[in-house]
Design an enzyme around this catalytic site. Structure first.
Site, mmCIF file in Angstrom:
data_model
loop_
_atom_site.group_PDB
_atom_site.id
_atom_site.type_symbol
_atom_site.label_atom_id
_atom_site.label_comp_id
_atom_site.label_asym_id
_atom_site.label_seq_id
_atom_site.Cartn_x
_atom_site.Cartn_y
_atom_site.Cartn_z
ATOM 1 N N ASP A 133 -2.350 -6.358 -4.223
ATOM 2 C CA ASP A 133 -1.604 -5.254 -3.619
ATOM 3 C C ASP A 133 -0.266 -5.120 -4.346
ATOM 4 O O ASP A 133 0.534 -6.069 -4.358
ATOM 5 C CB ASP A 133 -1.389 -5.578 -2.136
ATOM 6 C CG ASP A 133 -0.979 -4.366 -1.329
ATOM 7 O OD1 ASP A 133 -0.694 -3.322 -1.930
ATOM 8 O OD2 ASP A 133 -0.933 -4.476 -0.093
ATOM 9 N N ASP A 134 -0.028 -3.985 -4.960
ATOM 10 C CA ASP A 134 1.224 -3.728 -5.702
ATOM 11 C C ASP A 134 1.397 -4.673 -6.893
ATOM 12 O O ASP A 134 2.528 -4.973 -7.291
ATOM 13 C CB ASP A 134 2.469 -3.865 -4.805
ATOM 14 C CG ASP A 134 2.490 -2.937 -3.598
ATOM 15 O OD1 ASP A 134 1.566 -2.125 -3.436
ATOM 16 O OD2 ASP A 134 3.461 -3.030 -2.819
ATOM 17 N N CYS B 202 -1.344 2.723 -1.707
ATOM 18 C CA CYS B 202 -2.479 1.959 -1.193
ATOM 19 C C CYS B 202 -3.619 2.784 -0.597
ATOM 20 O O CYS B 202 -4.760 2.711 -1.051
ATOM 21 C CB CYS B 202 -1.922 1.011 -0.144
ATOM 22 S SG CYS B 202 -3.144 0.166 0.788
ATOM 23 N N LYS C 287 -6.622 -6.887 3.467
ATOM 24 C CA LYS C 287 -5.934 -5.642 3.830
ATOM 25 C C LYS C 287 -6.879 -4.440 3.843
ATOM 26 O O LYS C 287 -7.572 -4.179 2.878
ATOM 27 C CB LYS C 287 -4.795 -5.411 2.836
ATOM 28 C CG LYS C 287 -4.054 -4.106 3.071
ATOM 29 C CD LYS C 287 -2.808 -4.019 2.230
ATOM 30 C CE LYS C 287 -2.292 -2.594 2.186
ATOM 31 N NZ LYS C 287 -1.069 -2.476 1.373
ATOM 32 N N HIS D 15 -6.089 -0.852 5.724
ATOM 33 C CA HIS D 15 -5.214 0.308 5.542
ATOM 34 C C HIS D 15 -5.964 1.630 5.365
ATOM 35 O O HIS D 15 -5.518 2.531 4.637
ATOM 36 C CB HIS D 15 -4.249 0.086 4.350
ATOM 37 C CG HIS D 15 -2.919 0.755 4.558
ATOM 38 N ND1 HIS D 15 -1.916 0.758 3.618
ATOM 39 C CD2 HIS D 15 -2.448 1.465 5.614
ATOM 40 C CE1 HIS D 15 -0.884 1.439 4.083
ATOM 41 N NE2 HIS D 15 -1.186 1.867 5.285
ATOM 42 N N ASP E 234 -4.171 -2.162 -6.362
ATOM 43 C CA ASP E 234 -4.307 -0.833 -5.742
ATOM 44 C C ASP E 234 -3.276 0.173 -6.232
ATOM 45 O O ASP E 234 -3.431 1.373 -6.021
ATOM 46 C CB ASP E 234 -4.225 -0.942 -4.211
ATOM 47 C CG ASP E 234 -2.842 -1.348 -3.716
ATOM 48 O OD1 ASP E 234 -2.080 -1.976 -4.482
ATOM 49 O OD2 ASP E 234 -2.520 -1.045 -2.557
ATOM 50 N N ASN E 235 -2.203 -0.321 -6.842
ATOM 51 C CA ASN E 235 -1.190 0.579 -7.413
ATOM 52 C C ASN E 235 -0.244 -0.276 -8.238
ATOM 53 O O ASN E 235 -0.314 -1.510 -8.215
ATOM 54 C CB ASN E 235 -0.433 1.376 -6.328
ATOM 55 C CG ASN E 235 0.137 0.542 -5.205
ATOM 56 O OD1 ASN E 235 -0.350 0.559 -4.078
ATOM 57 N ND2 ASN E 235 1.170 -0.219 -5.499
ATOM 58 N N LYS F 69 4.727 1.713 -8.829
ATOM 59 C CA LYS F 69 4.222 2.236 -7.550
ATOM 60 C C LYS F 69 4.899 3.568 -7.218
ATOM 61 O O LYS F 69 6.077 3.734 -7.500
ATOM 62 C CB LYS F 69 4.523 1.206 -6.460
ATOM 63 C CG LYS F 69 4.031 1.579 -5.069
ATOM 64 C CD LYS F 69 4.229 0.418 -4.106
ATOM 65 C CE LYS F 69 3.735 0.763 -2.718
ATOM 66 N NZ LYS F 69 3.860 -0.366 -1.772
HETATM 67 C C1 NG6 Z 1 6.389 2.788 2.554
HETATM 68 C C2 NG6 Z 1 7.190 1.559 2.949
HETATM 69 C C3 NG6 Z 1 6.876 0.455 1.963
HETATM 70 C C4 NG6 Z 1 5.383 0.212 1.904
HETATM 71 C C5 NG6 Z 1 4.663 1.505 1.593
HETATM 72 C C6 NG6 Z 1 3.166 1.375 1.616
HETATM 73 C C7 NG6 Z 1 9.412 1.991 3.946
HETATM 74 C C8 NG6 Z 1 10.851 2.308 3.686
HETATM 75 N N1 NG6 Z 1 8.631 1.866 2.876
HETATM 76 O O1 NG6 Z 1 6.597 3.800 3.478
HETATM 77 O O2 NG6 Z 1 7.542 -0.731 2.330
HETATM 78 O O3 NG6 Z 1 4.912 -0.295 3.121
HETATM 79 O O4 NG6 Z 1 5.008 2.489 2.539
HETATM 80 O O5 NG6 Z 1 2.728 0.555 0.596
HETATM 81 O O6 NG6 Z 1 9.007 1.861 5.090
HETATM 82 S S1 NG6 Z 1 1.193 0.564 0.208
HETATM 83 O O7 NG6 Z 1 1.067 -0.327 -0.925
HETATM 84 O O8 NG6 Z 1 0.481 0.094 1.375
HETATM 85 O O9 NG6 Z 1 0.875 1.942 -0.131
HETATM 86 CA CA CA Z 2 -0.282 -1.243 -2.528
#
Ligand code: NG6
Ligand code: CA
Length: 503
Positions: free
Chosen positions: A39-40, A78, A131, A133, A326-327, A356
């Site tokens: 993840d990331d 994600c 995860k 999501h 994923d990104n 990201k």
């Molecule tokens: C963003 C969140 C970030 C992360 C992302 C999703 C804030 C300020 N930032 O909105 O922390 O959770 O969403 O990340 O809340 S992902 O990898 O799941 O797409």
């Molecule tokens: Ca991610």
């Protein structure tokens, strides 16, 4: 006498032929498939891609297999990336496919053709650990009862989930539709709107936090970390972030052990190195790059545990193991975890621009390692343009599953490119990041709008119409916009994007 002898020779030949056929049989069997999804995790976060954090297990995976240099996830965040991975269709075709809250409903159509569903149809036992999501349920979710539809409705026989992300409530695991370790007397309630319960929140009581926030993430406090959203109850069921990698890795290992006798597909979706980065004390402080680096070391350990399990059970030859992300990478993603301050000489996106959230290459060009000794030579690399959008169709083909017209609509059978047998791969590839960009050979077209730059969501540059064009062959870092000198190419790429959208 002679007749007897020739009969026994014939018999012996027949027996040895049968024996040889039986010995060859396993190589012809469809392989197990283990997809380990970081993840990331950025292109440059893995040592064998140039990173300065030690990742011995990932490096070994690459040394025993194939390392892709131009492989892309389908989106720079994600939810859309995972949606595309599992459905073989771009997220912009679906509804509610942006980053989802922890109480979102399932965004993939139950009973539709998906990667796990196709593999299941070919006789695989399918499981997802980690995860998710992608939402759960189809109305207000009762976290205290059976939560459905979920992974079981889109082709997974088994699931053990982090429902959304580590930074979003509810901070509990869900196994086969039920919250793990839930005490009925302490029911869970979740809200992304009005505040619920009377527990202090991060915004009001930063003194209670073991990690401060930089943006958002200031609501319900769980394990000394404040999150996005509110939850009450379920005290006994709440996860301990430091143990998360151990918990999910042990579930991944158990899934492999339970299913070792028959073909299986394991989608092992790690939470590392997403925020909050709270690695176990075995890893905390070990890399000198702070929690982000330590979480990467932890992820590498998880990969090692999976490989150890495959080897212990003699499955390492005929299991296709894929590692990817994923990104692209991000540094400060809302918690003050010193990701910037302790970066040192580590370059999470390597040579690619941004990470990201971005339409630049760093948003979707991710590390991708493929290991399958039965078919892939060790220590190879491929520069073919490949995308996770194609994995649904490609892996279905590998498993011998059919793909009906009109299903997995954006997914092509690119198995030879994925396995390194075709060195060119796709001729074009669309990428999503709050708008689209398009790769076509060496060219990269970025549609107009505000585009995330650098390794954080709060740096944005404006791309003006008709969009930016980069020649990655001479300008891999996307520094020189050559759109005005190549108006015809820009128009052609714009119309290709339109065709993809209207497909
Ligand atoms: C963003 C969140 C970030 C992360 C992302 C999703 C804030 C300020 N930032 O909105 O922390 O959770 O969403 O990340 O809340 S992902 O990898 O799941 O797409
Ligand atoms: Ca991610």
């Amino acid at each position: 006498m002679r007749n007897d002898r020739s009969l026994s020779v014939m018999l012996l030949t027949a027996v040895s032929l049968l024996f040889a056929m039986a010995c060859q049989a396993p190589a012809a069997d469809p392989p197990n498939i283990v997809l380990i999804y970081g993840d990331d995790v950025g292109y440059g976060d893995v040592a064998c891609y140039g990173g300065s954090i030690a990742t011995p297990n990932l490096d070994q995976l690459a040394a025993e297999g194939l390392r892709h240099t131009d492989a892309h996830c389908s989106a720079a965040t994600c939810t859309p990336s995972r949606y595309a991975l599992l459905t073989g269709s771009y997220a912009f075709r679906g509804k509610r496919t942006g980053i989802q809250p922890g109480n979102a409903n399932l965004i993939i159509q139950p009973k539709s053709a998906t990667l796990p569903e196709r593999l299941k149809s070919a006789g695989y036992t399918t499981g997802v650990v980690g995860k998710w999501h992608l939402g759960l349920g189809d109305g207000p979710i009762d976290w205290n009862g059976k939560i459905t539809p979920g992974p079981e409705s889109i082709g997974f026989d088994y699931h053990f989930l982090i429902p959304a992300t580590g930074d979003r409530v509810p901070c509990v695991y869900v196994e086969q539709g039920r919250v793990v370790d839930l005490a009925p007397a302490d029911p869970i309630e979740v809200s992304y709107g009005k505040r619920i319960g009377d527990a202090p929140i991060g915004k009001e009581r930063p003194d209670l936090l073991k990690m401060q926030v930089t943006h958002g993430h200031d609501r319900t406090i769980v394990n000394g970390i404040s999150r996005i959203g509110y939850m009450t109850g379920g005290e006994q069921a709440r996860w301990v972030d430091e143990d998360m990698a151990d918990v999910i890795t042990s579930q991944a290992v158990k899934f492999i052990e339970r299913n070792k006798e028959k073909p299986f597909f394991l989608y092992f979706a790690s939470h590392d190195i997403h925020v909050p980065r709270v690695p176990h004390s075995r890893f905390a402080g070990t890399t000198g790059h702070g929690p982000r680096g330590d979480a990467m070391a932890q992820l590498d350990w998880c990969v090692g545990e999976v490989m150890k399990t495959l080897k212990q059970h003699g499955l390492e030859e005929n299991t296709l193991v894929i590692f990817s992300s994923d990104n692209g990478p991000v540094l400060d993603d809302g918690y003050a975890d010193q990701a910037n301050e302790l970066l040192g000489d580590h370059r999470p996106a390597a040579d690619w621009r941004a990470g990201k959230y971005s339409k630049f290459e760093g948003g979707t060009r991710v590390p991708t390692i493929v290991r399958w000794p039965a078919r892939i030579p060790a220590n190879t690399t491929s520069d073919a343009l490949v995308g996770q959008i194609d994995w649904a169709h490609s892996l279905a083909s590998l498993a011998g599953a059919s793909v009906e017209e009109g299903t997995l609509v954006d997914s092509l059978d690119q198995l030879p490119a994925l396995l390194g047998e075709d060195s060119s791969g796709r001729t074009y590839l669309a990428e999503e990041a709050n708008g689209l960009s398009l790769r076509q050979g060496q060219w990269k077209y970025v549609t107009p709008g505000r585009v995330t730059d650098k390794l954080g969501p709060w740096n944005r540059v404006k791309v003006t119409p008709p969009g930016a064009l980069y020649d990655l062959a001479s300008d891999p870092q996307e520094q020189t916009d050559v759109a005005s000198e190549n108006a015809e190419r820009v128009e052609q790429m714009q119309s290709l994007l339109e065709r993809i959208k209207q497909q």
